[in-house]
Design an enzyme around this catalytic site. Structure first.
Site, PDB file in Angstrom:
ATOM      1  N   HIS A 135      19.392 -15.792  45.673  1.00 49.34           N
ATOM      2  CA  HIS A 135      19.694 -15.315  46.787  1.00 49.34           C
ATOM      3  C   HIS A 135      18.370 -14.538  47.108  1.00 49.34           C
ATOM      4  CE1 HIS A 135      22.175 -13.041  49.430  1.00 49.34           C
ATOM      5  NE2 HIS A 135      22.940 -13.502  49.076  1.00 49.34           N
ATOM      6  N   ASP A 173      28.522 -19.479  47.367  1.00 54.32           N
ATOM      7  CA  ASP A 173      29.462 -20.963  47.682  1.00 54.32           C
ATOM      8  C   ASP A 173      28.787 -22.018  46.567  1.00 54.32           C
ATOM      9  OD1 ASP A 173      28.418 -20.806  50.479  1.00 54.32           O
ATOM     10  OD2 ASP A 173      26.534 -20.355  49.964  1.00 54.32           O
TER      11      ASP A 173
HETATM   12  N1  COA Z   1      16.461 -24.154  43.345  1.00 59.02           N
HETATM   13  C1  COA Z   1      15.756 -23.891  42.655  1.00 59.02           C
HETATM   14  N2  COA Z   1      14.816 -23.029  42.689  1.00 59.02           N
HETATM   15  C2  COA Z   1      15.190 -22.298  43.413  1.00 59.02           C
HETATM   16  C3  COA Z   1      16.477 -22.318  44.078  1.00 59.02           C
HETATM   17  C4  COA Z   1      17.366 -22.702  44.104  1.00 59.02           C
HETATM   18  N3  COA Z   1      18.431 -22.730  44.249  1.00 59.02           N
HETATM   19  N4  COA Z   1      16.926 -20.511  44.853  1.00 59.02           N
HETATM   20  C5  COA Z   1      15.395 -20.141  44.456  1.00 59.02           C
HETATM   21  N5  COA Z   1      14.271 -21.080  43.429  1.00 59.02           N
HETATM   22  C6  COA Z   1      12.990 -20.506  43.098  1.00 59.02           C
HETATM   23  C7  COA Z   1      12.135 -20.769  44.799  1.00 59.02           C
HETATM   24  O1  COA Z   1      11.675 -22.086  44.350  1.00 59.02           O
HETATM   25  C8  COA Z   1      11.272 -19.732  43.974  1.00 59.02           C
HETATM   26  O2  COA Z   1      10.291 -20.563  42.666  1.00 59.02           O
HETATM   27  P1  COA Z   1       9.220 -19.921  43.106  1.00 59.02           P
HETATM   28  O3  COA Z   1       8.518 -18.212  43.425  1.00 59.02           O
HETATM   29  O4  COA Z   1       8.139 -20.285  41.166  1.00 59.02           O
HETATM   30  O5  COA Z   1       8.067 -20.496  44.238  1.00 59.02           O
HETATM   31  C9  COA Z   1      12.236 -19.077  43.947  1.00 59.02           C
HETATM   32  O6  COA Z   1      12.938 -18.686  43.227  1.00 59.02           O
HETATM   33  C10 COA Z   1      12.356 -17.697  45.076  1.00 59.02           C
HETATM   34  O7  COA Z   1      12.467 -18.389  46.403  1.00 59.02           O
HETATM   35  P2  COA Z   1      12.493 -18.433  47.672  1.00 59.02           P
HETATM   36  O8  COA Z   1      12.960 -19.291  48.447  1.00 59.02           O
HETATM   37  O9  COA Z   1      11.178 -17.697  47.915  1.00 59.02           O
HETATM   38  O10 COA Z   1      13.603 -16.491  47.504  1.00 59.02           O
HETATM   39  P3  COA Z   1      14.253 -16.747  48.936  1.00 59.02           P
HETATM   40  O11 COA Z   1      15.176 -15.310  48.676  1.00 59.02           O
HETATM   41  O12 COA Z   1      13.438 -16.698  50.251  1.00 59.02           O
HETATM   42  O13 COA Z   1      15.712 -17.724  48.875  1.00 59.02           O
HETATM   43  C11 COA Z   1      17.665 -18.807  49.092  1.00 59.02           C
HETATM   44  C12 COA Z   1      17.268 -17.521  49.206  1.00 59.02           C
HETATM   45  C13 COA Z   1      19.076 -18.490  49.376  1.00 59.02           C
HETATM   46  C14 COA Z   1      16.804 -19.551  50.075  1.00 59.02           C
HETATM   47  C15 COA Z   1      16.877 -19.601  47.835  1.00 59.02           C
HETATM   48  O14 COA Z   1      17.549 -18.923  46.235  1.00 59.02           O
HETATM   49  C16 COA Z   1      17.911 -21.314  47.979  1.00 59.02           C
HETATM   50  O15 COA Z   1      17.435 -21.995  48.976  1.00 59.02           O
HETATM   51  N6  COA Z   1      19.612 -21.626  47.270  1.00 59.02           N
HETATM   52  C17 COA Z   1      19.889 -22.625  47.783  1.00 59.02           C
HETATM   53  C18 COA Z   1      20.450 -22.251  48.390  1.00 59.02           C
HETATM   54  C19 COA Z   1      22.022 -21.711  48.895  1.00 59.02           C
HETATM   55  O16 COA Z   1      22.518 -21.694  47.630  1.00 59.02           O
HETATM   56  N7  COA Z   1      21.788 -21.077  49.910  1.00 59.02           N
HETATM   57  C20 COA Z   1      22.725 -19.536  49.874  1.00 59.02           C
HETATM   58  C21 COA Z   1      22.741 -18.686  50.105  1.00 59.02           C
HETATM   59  S1  COA Z   1      23.939 -17.571  49.957  1.00 59.02           S
END
Ligand code: COA
Length: 385
Positions: A270, A322
């Site tokens: 998140h 979720d």
């Molecule tokens: N699975 C695997 N790795 C994850 C992850 C996940 N669900 N969520 C975050 N990470 C990792 C990323 O690969 C990244 O790793 P790195 O620093 O080694 O590159 C790090 O954690 C940060 O991720 P980032 O995408 O930059 O964080 P964000 O704040 O931009 O994204 C989300 C937040 C929610 C988009 C992200 O956690 C995600 O894609 N989750 C899955 C989708 C989801 O459940 N969405 C519902 C949100 S309520």
């Protein structure tokens, strides 16, 4: 000015994904991603989830205070009175291609609702409030009519004796839900109703900030919610659980998947929460309860195992809203394709609250970008290109 020099010199900085950028004040929702804590208008989500109906939350979000009994009765009556989908929306649902996905149908139908509103652009506070009630009342009907149409079944008429959550289940299945299913849906709707400046809400606010109307803002928000990084993740969670298939396969499956570059486990991580999402705490309980009641505990057991594994990784990740909603809905017999629409059925109230707040002290939202393209290209006439 957004020239490359201004960025390379550090005078301007890029906030990719708008992370940590504070764009406005808001009274609606507070999130502490570390504590963790989630408040709607100051009230803790745990108190609200266990004690309030969705109607109370709609009142809270639209009015900034919890209703007394008379106020709750009034908003409940208003929501019932606003039910009844226009005939042309049923037609849209009926004629949607079989290949369309429910979020696309919902987005189209919500946009279409503006056409049957005699005053879609009434942006007085009363007009916005009326549209909020109408939209909130009609979301369940669109989702349920589409759900039934896909099964070759006629839509059910709303039941005026039933509250919002029970009526939604009634619209889906054509029979009154038992108390446990009704409570589970009510709790899920309460938990999903609001979450500060998340992507879909921010989308709604951006649209509202141009002084466009509530229907446009909410239609745009549905488009943002649909994405798998936002509300679409709940569908992804159940696909993952089904693919894994059994609790004994969780560990090898996850170990294998994490070897894939860029793998994202849906329902984890998140932008704001750096620990367990408080909504997931509540939904975990309901996932377990629903699994036991329906005699299918494997989705919950698998989820618990995944959560435990993710916690012990080098970079731990925690479930978001979720993750446990997926197994909760699935054991209730709801198909994955309506998980994200259910999220929208709830979140519409939050979107409307934010549209009202945005327009109460509006300023156009217009960020800038660091231009990295060509400068002052010599113009070449068409016949010389
Ligand atoms: N699975 C695997 N790795 C994850 C992850 C996940 N669900 N969520 C975050 N990470 C990792 C990323 O690969 C990244 O790793 P790195 O620093 O080694 O590159 C790090 O954690 C940060 O991720 P980032 O995408 O930059 O964080 P964000 O704040 O931009 O994204 C989300 C937040 C929610 C988009 C992200 O956690 C995600 O894609 N989750 C899955 C989708 C989801 O459940 N969405 C519902 C949100 S309520």
């Amino acid at each position: 000015m957004s020239t490359p020099e201004n960025f390379s010199s550090g005078r301007l900085q890029i906030a990719l994904g708008l992370q940590d950028v504070v764009v406005d004040e808001s009274k609606i929702c507070f999130i502490d991603g570390v504590a963790p804590k989630l408040l709607y208008y100051g009230y803790n989500i745990h108190d609200l989830a266990e004690n309030c109906s969705y109607e109370e939350i709609v009142y809270l979000l639209l009015n900034g205070k919890l209703p007394n009994k008379a106020e709750l009765a009034k908003i409940s009556t208003d929501l019932v009175a606003a039910r009844g989908l226009p005939a042309e929306v049923f037609e849209t649902i009926k004629h949607a291609p079989k290949s369309s996905i429910p979020m696309d149908v919902l987005r189209t139908c919500v946009s279409q609702l503006a056409l049957s509103d005699p005053k879609p652009n009434d942006d007085t506070p009363e007009g916005r409030y009326r549209k909020s009630i109408r939209l909130t009342a009609l979301f369940p009907e669109i989702v349920a009519a589409d759900y039934r149409n896909r099964r070759g079944e006629a839509p059910n008429k709303p039941n005026p004796k039933l509250g919002h959550a029970s009526n939604f289940l009634f619209l889906l299945h054509g029979k009154e839900p038992g108390p446990s299913a009704a409570k589970t849906m009510d709790v899920a709707l309460v938990l999903h109703a609001e979450h500060s400046f998340n992507a879909s809400t921010f989308t709604a606010r951006v649209i509202a900030a141009t002084l466009s109307d509530m229907y446009s803002a909410v239609t745009g928000a549905i488009g943002a919610l649909k994405g798998p990084l936002h509300g679409g993740a709940n569908e992804g969670v159940i696909k993952t659980l089904v693919e894994i298939g059994d609790v004994s396969k969780v560990e090898p499956w996850l170990n294998e998947k994490f070897k894939e570059k860029g793998f994202r486990l849906m329902g984890f991580g998140h932008r704001v929460y750096k620990t367990l999402d408080p909504r997931a705490v509540v939904l975990k309980k309901y996932s377990e309860k629903s699994g036991k009641e329906h005699g299918v505990t494997k989705w919950f057991d698998m989820s618990v195992k995944i959560e435990a594994m993710m916690k012990t990784r080098e970079k731990p990740l925690y479930p978001n809203v979720d993750f446990y909603s997926a197994s909760t809905y699935y054991t209730m017999g709801l198909p994955p394709e309506i998980f994200t629409p259910i999220f929208a059925v709830s979140r519409v109230a939050g979107w409307c609250a934010h549209v009202m707040e945005q327009q109460s002290h509006n300023r156009l939202i217009r960020p800038d970008c660091a231009y990295i393209g060509v400068m002052d290209a010599p113009f070449i006439p068409l016949d010389k290109r």
